[in-house]
Design an enzyme around this catalytic site. Structure first.
Site, mmCIF file in Angstrom:
data_model
loop_
_atom_site.group_PDB
_atom_site.id
_atom_site.type_symbol
_atom_site.label_atom_id
_atom_site.label_comp_id
_atom_site.label_asym_id
_atom_site.label_seq_id
_atom_site.Cartn_x
_atom_site.Cartn_y
_atom_site.Cartn_z
ATOM 1 N N GLN A 114 0.761 -1.238 -0.025
ATOM 2 C CA GLN A 114 -0.056 -0.092 -0.126
ATOM 3 C C GLN A 114 0.895 1.347 0.002
ATOM 4 O O GLN A 114 0.408 2.259 -0.166
ATOM 5 C CB GLN A 114 -0.906 0.119 1.210
ATOM 6 C CG GLN A 114 -2.129 -0.901 1.140
ATOM 7 C CD GLN A 114 -2.956 -0.801 2.309
ATOM 8 O OE1 GLN A 114 -2.841 -1.396 3.278
ATOM 9 N NE2 GLN A 114 -3.992 -0.097 2.173
ATOM 10 N N HIS A 162 -7.637 -9.159 6.184
ATOM 11 C CA HIS A 162 -7.816 -8.057 5.245
ATOM 12 C C HIS A 162 -6.422 -7.660 5.047
ATOM 13 O O HIS A 162 -6.051 -7.494 3.848
ATOM 14 C CB HIS A 162 -8.515 -6.847 5.723
ATOM 15 C CG HIS A 162 -8.346 -5.708 5.068
ATOM 16 N ND1 HIS A 162 -9.691 -5.132 4.737
ATOM 17 C CD2 HIS A 162 -7.438 -4.630 4.494
ATOM 18 C CE1 HIS A 162 -9.356 -4.103 3.961
ATOM 19 N NE2 HIS A 162 -8.050 -3.821 3.945
ATOM 20 N N CYS A 171 -11.020 0.434 3.535
ATOM 21 C CA CYS A 171 -9.506 0.277 3.048
ATOM 22 C C CYS A 171 -8.972 1.641 2.762
ATOM 23 O O CYS A 171 -9.603 2.264 1.965
ATOM 24 C CB CYS A 171 -9.303 -0.796 1.857
ATOM 25 S SG CYS A 171 -7.662 -1.047 1.497
ATOM 26 N N LEU A 172 -7.897 1.722 3.251
ATOM 27 C CA LEU A 172 -6.906 2.993 2.915
ATOM 28 C C LEU A 172 -6.787 3.101 1.351
ATOM 29 O O LEU A 172 -6.425 4.236 0.885
ATOM 30 C CB LEU A 172 -5.595 3.146 3.698
ATOM 31 C CG LEU A 172 -5.701 3.151 5.420
ATOM 32 C CD1 LEU A 172 -4.570 2.930 5.938
ATOM 33 C CD2 LEU A 172 -6.584 4.275 5.641
HETATM 34 NI NI NI Z 1 -6.845 -2.133 3.150
#
Ligand code: NI
Length: 193
Positions: A53, A142, A101-102
């Protein structure tokens, strides 16, 4: 250092991440990456974050919830560094979660296992096993999904439930928190607050 968070559509989120060798865990680049992940997760008010991410293809994730404004219903979850995590389910029990989610601008409903056990290395390169239940188990699933190249959009099984965070708060939040009362109670590990 706080890093920009990669958003859905970037191929790095779809590539399964590479395991970190035991010898590499304690090296400066990996320790710096872990610190960056912690800083970035706290800054974004996330409950977890995976290395891809922030654009790094390594199998490292952080989890932790501490008086989180995005997730006020979530029990305290001590900050943990998970290097090369894998999980197994302890039984077939699932619960219905509404996840955001970011890296994804929408949320929606999906199923998560209630009881799992992980194997991972900590940031010192030491192996450990740990059981997670309830919302903590969902958070770990997740993050491991991220490390395997999956996003919540692959798991959301009711497209009509997809909403922005703002509309979730306005229309769905109270009913959702009621619906996961059992998963909240059973959440482990939890701190003493
Ligand atoms: Ni996420």
């Amino acid at each position: 250092m706080i890093k920009p968070i990669v958003e859905i559509g970037d191929p790095v989120l779809r590539e399964p991440t590479r395991p970190v060798s035991y010898e590499a865990v304690t090296t400066e680049p990996v320790q710096s990456l872990i610190d960056d992940l912690i800083d970035t997760m706290r800054h974004a008010d996330g409950a977890g974050i995976a290395a891809n991410q922030i654009g790094i293809n390594l199998r490292i994730a952080i989890i932790g919830v501490d008086h989180n404004d995005r997730y006020p219903y979530k029990p305290h979850l001590p900050m943990q560094v998970l290097v090369n995590p894998t999980y197994r389910t302890l039984d077939d029990e699932t619960y219905r979660n509404n996840e955001g989610c970011l890296s994804v601008p929408v949320r929606g409903y999906l199923d998560r296992f209630m009881n799992i056990e992980i194997e991972a290395l900590n940031r010192n390169g030491e192996p450990f096993q740990q059981v997670y239940r309830g919302l903590s188990a969902g958070t770990v699933q997740h993050e491991i999904d991220h490390l395997d190249g999956f996003l919540i959009t692959d798991r959301i099984d009711d497209n009509a439930s997809i909403s922005t965070w703002e509309n979730f708060r306005r229309h769905e939040y109270d009913a959702f928190v009621d619906s996961i009362a059992d998963a909240i109670i059973r959440t482990e590990p939890r701190g003493d607050t």
